[in-house]
Write an enzyme that holds these catalytic residues in place. Structure first.
Site, short mmCIF file in Angstrom:
data_model
loop_
_atom_site.label_atom_id
_atom_site.label_comp_id
_atom_site.label_asym_id
_atom_site.label_seq_id
_atom_site.Cartn_x
_atom_site.Cartn_y
_atom_site.Cartn_z
N ASP A 1 1.05 -1.05 0.04
CA ASP A 1 0.01 0.04 -0.05
C ASP A 1 0.95 1.27 -0.03
O ASP A 1 1.50 1.66 0.92
CB ASP A 1 -1.10 -0.05 1.00
CG ASP A 1 -0.26 -0.30 2.53
OD1 ASP A 1 -0.86 -0.01 3.58
OD2 ASP A 1 0.69 -0.92 2.50
N GLU B 1 12.72 1.73 7.28
CA GLU B 1 11.81 0.42 6.79
C GLU B 1 12.08 0.35 5.18
O GLU B 1 11.75 -0.82 4.83
CB GLU B 1 10.39 0.74 6.95
CG GLU B 1 10.03 2.28 6.10
CD GLU B 1 8.68 2.69 6.24
OE1 GLU B 1 7.75 1.87 6.60
OE2 GLU B 1 8.16 3.73 5.77
#
Length: 545
Positions: A311, A499
């Site tokens: 996403d 991340e």
């Protein structure tokens, strides 16, 4: 994260979709009487607070604790909104209201340091480069800062929190993500096992088993606004990793019925029939169902993209009809049969067959393999590609997931692996010195160029390393060296793990999407530790030699 939003509001806000995509991360649950979901998941209070942009991060509001029971808060908000035209309070009044009825006092967590952490796990001795070994020691130490134990107050007063209570402590990703996340935890858990933290790893798996028993699946994350969707189902693989590390047969035996329950959720709720070249088969997709209006359908597509783990990404765009660059409003996950989800489920079926010692799951894996080779495999190009159900064609764009069946060992002929290696070398995906990009398309979405994500790197490297080919195994090492060097450079510069990373710059954090790149970071640490364990005798802090 979005949910059953007020239909009229969705209609009026469709044109504002780009600035409102943040709501996808803040409302994804079913409302019930006396439930905090009326506040955290949907409704006028949520709409007004988020639209007023009272916080720099939209997640801040929905992670706060209520200072009073939900019905008291809702009555107070009703009284407030009635004072203003159209029932919309100005931001200054909303700010006073939020400060009166919400608190961010940290009581969601209790102080906790993993008791099974110790300084010198064995894997460190495998790392020859002294700089990388020192770095690995620091990564091992990060588990202590990422550990969280949810307080008993969350258990005893769930109506005051968006947090889902977990009986055992967890390792969180880091940054804004202060709760567990499902598929992140697979790489976290593998890192914990290398760090010899088996008690912490066991507890995390038990939390997920508990979630499956409660919901029928593992929610996307540990908040009530994630309760209606999952993420790629890695729980069986977590149990496999734990069993391989500990040999705990009893734990495996106890987990097995719940693993089957999760698998059946995906087969009963996330599968679709497709006919290709006269052959009918069933494959899976992360497709949540929506309403009938354009806005409701799009909202469902965005939820489905979040369940995929990607996403958001141009991978899900259906923009070929108008020839433009595509946008978030072109997202149509329900049209796609994704390679990676089906490869993962194929691996789950093989695992369940070995755990269960029954032919039923082995037959399911065999049937899926045949379906994937009929629908997703392209013999001329030598790789697997997402299949579009609307157009009836494969998406030939490059994604690392085009090779995920190698990682899952879900292919019938050894020659297919060598063809996939040849495809990869000519795909353009290897043209970047700092990792393999998520796609070759710049869309401003975070699951696209120029970002590279740790789980995709690891799955690709592991898949290549498993091939019976010296060329493939050497490429796996080269990609591991690139990735470790990128992580190491960023850590040396920022003293942090991220991340995601930007393949266009040495040690550059990734970007794009709806929020700033996050520090921490659980799955990044786990992947780095796995590669340091696997290739530690060859990896160099100076990069390729």
């Amino acid at each position: 994260m979005i949910t059953l939003l007020d239909t009229a509001w969705v209609h009026t806000q469709t044109a504002l979709l780009p600035p409102l995509t943040h709501l996808l991360r803040v409302c994804m649950c079913v409302c019930a009487p006396m439930s905090p979901s009326k506040i955290y998941c949907t409704g006028e209070l949520l709409r007004q607070v988020q639209t007023a942009k009272l916080f720099d991060d939209n997640k801040s509001f929905v992670d706060m604790k209520l200072a009073a029971n939900p019905e008291v808060v809702m009555e107070a908000f009703s009284n407030l909104s009635q004072r203003f035209p159209n029932g919309t309070a100005p931001p200054s009044e909303l700010w006073l209201f939020v400060n009166a009825y919400f608190v961010d006092d940290g009581k969601q967590f209790e102080p906790w340091t993993p008791p099974d952490w110790h300084e010198r796990p064995v894997f460190l001795s495998k790392v020859s480069d002294s700089k990388l070994r020192g770095w690995a020691e620091e990564l091992h130490g990060l588990w202590k800062s990422l550990g969280r134990k949810i307080s008993n107050d969350v258990r005893d007063n769930p109506q005051l929190y968006s947090m889902i209570y977990s009986p055992n402590p967890v390792i969180i990703p880091g940054g804004r993500f202060t709760e567990f996340y499902y598929w992140d935890s697979y790489w976290v858990l593998n890192g914990l096992l290398l760090s010899e933290m088996t008690d912490t790893a066991r507890g995390m798996i038990q939390n997920f088993l508990h979630m499956v028993d409660r919901y029928g699946f593992v929610p996307n994350g540990g908040r009530i606004y994630y309760e209606r969707r999952s993420q790629p189902p890695f729980l069986s693989l977590m149990v496999e990793s734990f069993y391989e590390a500990t040999g705990d047969v009893e734990f495996l035996r106890q987990a097995l019925p719940t693993l089957v329950k999760e698998y059946m959720f995906w087969m009963e709720n996330r599968s679709t029939a497709v006919e290709v070249n006269g052959t009918s088969c069933v494959l899976n997709q992360p497709a949540l169902r929506g309403g009938h209006s354009r806005a409701e359908k799009l909202w469902a597509e965005l939820k489905s993209a979040a369940e995929s783990g990607w996403d958001f990404s141009s991978r899900w765009y259906t923009d070929t009809s108008h020839g433009g660059p595509g946008s978030l409003q072109d997202t149509s996950v329900s049209s796609v049969l994704p390679v990676d989800l089906n490869a993962l489920l194929c691996r789950c079926e093989h695992l369940l067959a070995s755990f269960h010692r029954t032919v039923a799951f082995e037959q399911a894996a065999s049937t899926r393999m045949e379906a994937m080779e009929s629908v997703l495999w392209d013999v001329e190009k030598g790789a697997w590609f997402d299949y579009n159900l609307q157009s009836g064609v494969r998406n030939y764009a490059f994604y690392p997931t085009n090779l995920s069946p190698l990682w899952a060992r879900c292919y019938s002929q050894p020659a297919m692996g060598l063809k996939a290696l040849h495809y990869l070398r000519g795909s353009g995906g290897l043209d970047y010195p700092n990792g393999v990009p998520t796609s070759l398309r710049e869309s401003t979405q975070q699951w696209d160029l120029p970002n590279a994500w740790p789980p995709l790197q690891h799955m690709l490297i592991e898949g290549l390393a498993q091939l019976d080919s010296a060329d493939s195994q050497e490429l796996a090492f080269a990609l591991a060296q690139r990735w470790i060097h990128t992580n190491w450079l960023a850590y040396a510069k920022y003293r942090a793990m991220f991340e995601k990373y930007d393949v266009s710059g040495d040690g550059k954090p990734g970007g794009g999407g709806e929020y700033e790149v996050q520090l921490g970071f659980g799955w990044t640490n786990g992947v780095a530790l796995q590669l340091l364990d696997q290739y530690g005798d060859r990896l160099s802090s100076g990069g390729m030699t």
